[in-house]
Design an enzyme around this catalytic site. Sequence first.
Site, PDB file in Angstrom:
ATOM      1  N   GLY A 161      13.174 -40.132   1.858  1.00 17.89           N
ATOM      2  CA  GLY A 161      12.892 -41.275   0.914  1.00 17.89           C
ATOM      3  C   GLY A 161      11.374 -41.655   1.394  1.00 17.89           C
ATOM      4  N   GLU A 209       0.886  -1.287  -0.241  1.00 16.20           N
ATOM      5  CA  GLU A 209      -0.117  -0.108  -0.023  1.00 16.20           C
ATOM      6  C   GLU A 209       0.936   1.364   0.182  1.00 16.20           C
ATOM      7  OE1 GLU A 209      -2.280  -3.107   2.712  1.00 16.20           O
ATOM      8  OE2 GLU A 209      -0.238  -2.572   2.035  1.00 16.20           O
ATOM      9  N   ARG A 242      19.242 -23.659  -6.938  1.00 15.07           N
ATOM     10  CA  ARG A 242      20.429 -23.138  -7.802  1.00 15.07           C
ATOM     11  C   ARG A 242      19.465 -22.839  -9.152  1.00 15.07           C
ATOM     12  NH1 ARG A 242      21.510 -27.630  -5.400  1.00 15.07           N
ATOM     13  NH2 ARG A 242      21.045 -29.331  -6.828  1.00 15.07           N
TER      14      ARG A 242
END
Length: 393
Positions: free
Chosen positions: A301, A62, A217
């Site tokens: 995993g 704003e 990256r």
Amino acid sequence: MTPMTDAAFDARDHVMMARALRLAALGAYTTRPNPMVGCVVAHGDEVVGEGWHARQGGPHAEVLALATAGDRARGATAYVTLEPCAHTGATGPCATALVEAGVARVVAAMRDPFPQVDGRGFDRLREAGIAVTDGLMAVQARALNRAFLSRVERGRPWLRIKLGMSLDGRTALSDGSSQWITGDAARADVMHWRARSGALLTGSGTVLADDPRLTVRLDDDIGFVPPLRVVLDPGLATVARGRVRDGAAPTLYLHAPDTKPPRGLAVDRAAIAMNGGGLDLKAVLKLLAGRGIGEVQVEAGATLAGAFLRAGLVDELLLYVAPVLLGDRARPLFAGLGIDAMAQRHRLQLMETVRVGDDLRLLLRPEAGAVPTPASSPAVVSTVPASASTSEG
């Protein structure tokens, strides 16, 4: 105040709010832990000022929009994606800035549930005689700030599990080899999802097996705040090794209460209560929310991924599907689900399908109440998975 529906606003209002939402999204990589906010100041169809919040401690949307509008803000309508703040933090209250600028009307997408705001901004505007309405494109506004809203309203971050898999639903060969199932384009795409995350979370088993960097990256020159790397390691087995200690981003180790770090090793760490043989995953997320983390991306995993899913803590799945087959001896997406009957299946809603190079990116969310916990399985399993992850490094 009851929010109005989109139908209560005219076409011009929709155009201006859509513009404000696009501006807000520009802060996706940089605003956390603050919400993304955009503001458009207009006289009818003419935009006289606009701005977006870029970084914590910096000027709010704003204030920037009013600065560009200057004297033309007087009598204008301000379209804001979130209720203007009414308290003084790192910056002054935006509601007061709007009042002093002399705007005639404020249209907000949604109310801000943050306790120090939560209606006070609207009250301040109305007390000054400004017409205030909210609820325009609220669904889109909530989706944009799901991380901030999850932390404020639920007390835990929005949690996403990222996995790369073969067409037959496998994430690694039986020996743990998983580099690379997906292609270069998919791995580059993951970096943008990492960049918007407040934390990248993995388990000690993944650190030992894959030695991921868990960093962002990007090839293009996009500014971002490096996400916190979080390693769930009950016994601190990985605390003295791995690329997650390379200094490229901060790293937090979460361990069991009775575990002591090696002497002389200074790391950021915190103890988490145990539950069912592993770290209490709800407590993990509560701690991260307390650190201002609103969005967590899990790259781990099958065991840890399955534990989060079984605990009902997964908000969305980000799956990259490669057009390859790995066979039935390869490792699955999730372990420990203990599904023995169709009634126990986990129902997911497909939100998006995008082709990324030769692969498909699927975004899915669990349906409400569709994550049953099998009675035969503990609520939380060990956070040292036997299987390697599908981390992008």
